[in-house]
Enzyme design. Structure first.
Site, PDB file in Angstrom:
ATOM      1  N   ASN A 197     -67.344  47.954  56.047  1.00 16.71           N
ATOM      2  CA  ASN A 197     -68.637  47.398  55.956  1.00 16.71           C
ATOM      3  C   ASN A 197     -68.609  46.783  55.836  1.00 16.71           C
ATOM      4  OD1 ASN A 197     -70.989  46.492  55.770  1.00 16.71           O
ATOM      5  ND2 ASN A 197     -72.868  48.476  55.376  1.00 16.71           N
ATOM      6  N   ARG A 220     -68.218  47.928  60.986  1.00 19.77           N
ATOM      7  CA  ARG A 220     -69.798  47.555  60.994  1.00 19.77           C
ATOM      8  C   ARG A 220     -70.040  45.799  61.590  1.00 19.77           C
ATOM      9  NH1 ARG A 220     -74.411  46.224  56.554  1.00 19.77           N
ATOM     10  NH2 ARG A 220     -76.337  45.090  58.336  1.00 19.77           N
ATOM     11  N   HIS A 267     -80.409  45.393  61.627  1.00 22.12           N
ATOM     12  CA  HIS A 267     -80.393  46.494  60.813  1.00 22.12           C
ATOM     13  C   HIS A 267     -80.033  47.152  61.766  1.00 22.12           C
ATOM     14  CE1 HIS A 267     -82.480  43.935  57.138  1.00 22.12           C
ATOM     15  NE2 HIS A 267     -80.850  44.070  57.030  1.00 22.12           N
ATOM     16  N   ARG A 305     -84.323  34.950  51.266  1.00 23.74           N
ATOM     17  CA  ARG A 305     -84.809  34.693  52.773  1.00 23.74           C
ATOM     18  C   ARG A 305     -86.901  34.879  52.446  1.00 23.74           C
ATOM     19  NH1 ARG A 305     -81.132  37.968  56.023  1.00 23.74           N
ATOM     20  NH2 ARG A 305     -80.421  39.261  54.499  1.00 23.74           N
ATOM     21  N   GLU A 364     -76.637  53.593  56.911  1.00 26.66           N
ATOM     22  CA  GLU A 364     -75.467  53.385  57.848  1.00 26.66           C
ATOM     23  C   GLU A 364     -74.431  53.963  58.203  1.00 26.66           C
ATOM     24  OE1 GLU A 364     -77.228  51.566  55.744  1.00 26.66           O
ATOM     25  OE2 GLU A 364     -78.059  49.580  56.399  1.00 26.66           O
TER      26      GLU A 364
END
Ligand code: AMP
Length: 415
Positions: free
Chosen positions: A7, A90, A179, A240, A383
């Site tokens: 990842n 990923r 996600h 963000r 994940e």
């Protein structure tokens, strides 16, 4: 046989080695400076024993290759590299083309490269990770697992924006959702914990970390999600802004108060928890400063929780009720006070938090009161495990359709 999971971020690479039964053998985090000349790899084995290895290399991509080599050396197996059966990567953006995990070949890499335009911070490091694995493990197949793939099942009413339709057909403007690996994992894990088939469940999954998103999932498939064309839309995040009135952006541009570059910087890097508090994007810091009486830290916390709660309410209405609300990722897993704030008022949806269970929770856990008709689950984000399972699915049925027909790179404006 090992499954190598990668990842890749801009200055970090998370690595993991799983066996064929999806048991984690070794995990690692490589971090390096911007010049990519040196860094460190922190490893921990299945028993939680940690060690650190220095990394040295030259040139972009080489430090990632060095991290993979160092991890394989540390397994202790004489020919660790030859035991790796597949590398799994990923990839944040798979556009409209990649609706499933896919075996990596030159065409796939070309398409991932083309999608860098939409994910300039995320897809380029994924490509570097793929190429590093190809150099270290020649001949070992690579599998790309996409964060957007889970949301390929969104219906048009959920992925279209109320904009001129031609913006979608000619320019590819649509919601992709992000996600997805985490939301997909939570969906499977919730079904397992609740001992009910995913097909019977209405879930709202909240991934609350540095980036934040929520999804409404019915019968195992997403019907709504907060992130959109980019990972900027939706919930308030660390740096963000999440959803804001697009009229604000037009106003700032028209008045010449900000140019597009500075606007991008402000919305992506100077907003959210950091922008409101003026202190930090780190939730722990915001919580401790709020406790100490910092007014804008308190405000940032309230705004963050309000937006998650409002989204849970909206998604519960979309689903026509809720069987479980799920919290995951750094904030969702670890902040009992955030979970308590979000759940304040959700009793009207049949969600009743047990304060003691919530405070003492060790994920994975159900923190709803016995009297709650909907369950409230706190799940450790995994994940990497979802990616390992994707690899096993691929290895078991390598000929299963990996993507829809028409897999040539798109020549229209769509992605
Ligand atoms: P992630 O992106 O999943 O690594 O999550 C990062 C976010 O989780 C940061 O805002 C951290 O401050 C937050 N976080 C991590 N640990 C905790 C904790 N114990 N309590 C509250 N927030 C935490």
């Amino acid at each position: 046989m090992s499954i190598l999971i990668l990842n890749a971020g801009s200055s970090t690479l998370k690595l993991a080695l799983y066996d064929r039964d999806c048991r984690l053998a070794l995990s690692g985090l490589a971090e390096w400076e911007a010049d990519r000349a040196a860094g460190a790899l922190r490893l921990s084995d299945a028993l939680g024993r940690a060690r650190s290895v220095a990394l040295e290399s030259a040139g972009p991509g080489e430090i990632a290759a060095e991290a993979i080599r160092a991890m394989l050396r540390e397994t202790g197996a004489e020919s660790a590299a030859s035991s790796v059966r597949i590398s799994v990567h990923r990839v944040v953006h798979g556009g409209e083309m990649f609706r499933n995990s896919v075996r990596i070949d030159d065409r796939v890499k070309t398409e991932i490269r083309r999608l860098c335009e939409l994910a300039p911070l995320h897809n380029p490091p994924a490509l570097l990770g793929i190429e590093a694995a190809e150099r270290v493990l020649p001949g070992v197949p690579g599998l790309a697992v996409f964060d957007t793939a889970f949301f390929a099942a969104l219906p048009p009413r959920a992925f279209l924006y109320p904009l001129p339709y031609s913006w979608y057909t000619e320019w590819g403007i649509r919601r992709f959702g992000f996600h997805g690996i985490s939301h997909a994992y939570c969906t499977e894990r919730a079904a397992a914990l609740l001992t009910r088939p995913a097909e019977d469940l209405r879930l709202v999954t909240c991934h609350l970390g540095n980036g934040c998103s929520a999804s409404a999932v019915r019968s195992g498939s997403p019907v709504a999600t907060t992130m959109g064309f980019t990972p900027l839309e939706g919930l308030m995040m660390g740096t963000r802004c999440g959803s804001v009135d697009p009229g604000i952006l037009l106003h700032l541009l028209e008045r010449g108060l900000l140019d597009p570059v500075r606007l991008d910087l402000a919305l992506n890097h100077h907003s959210g928890l950091l922008g409101v508090s003026g202190l930090s994007s780190d939730f722990r810091e915001i919580e401790s400063q709020a406790l100490a009486g910092h007014e804008r830290a308190r405000l940032a916390l309230e705004m963050f929780a309000d937006r998650v709660r409002a989204t849970v309410g909206a998604f519960a209405a979309t689903l026509g009720g809720l069987d479980a609300l799920i919290f995951t990722a750094g904030i969702g897993e670890h902040s009992a006070s955030l979970r308590a704030r979000v759940c304040e008022g959700l009793e009207c949806l049949g969600l009743r938090l047990d304060r003691d269970r919530n405070r003492a929770c060790q994920p994975d856990a159900d923190v709803a009161a016995d009297s709650s008709s909907g369950r409230i689950l706190v799940l450790h984000a995994r994940e990497d495990l979802h990616m390992a399972r994707e690899a096993v699915r691929y290895l078991t049925r390598p000929d299963a359709p990996q993507r829809p027909a028409g897999d040539a790179p798109r020549s229209d404006g769509r992605y």
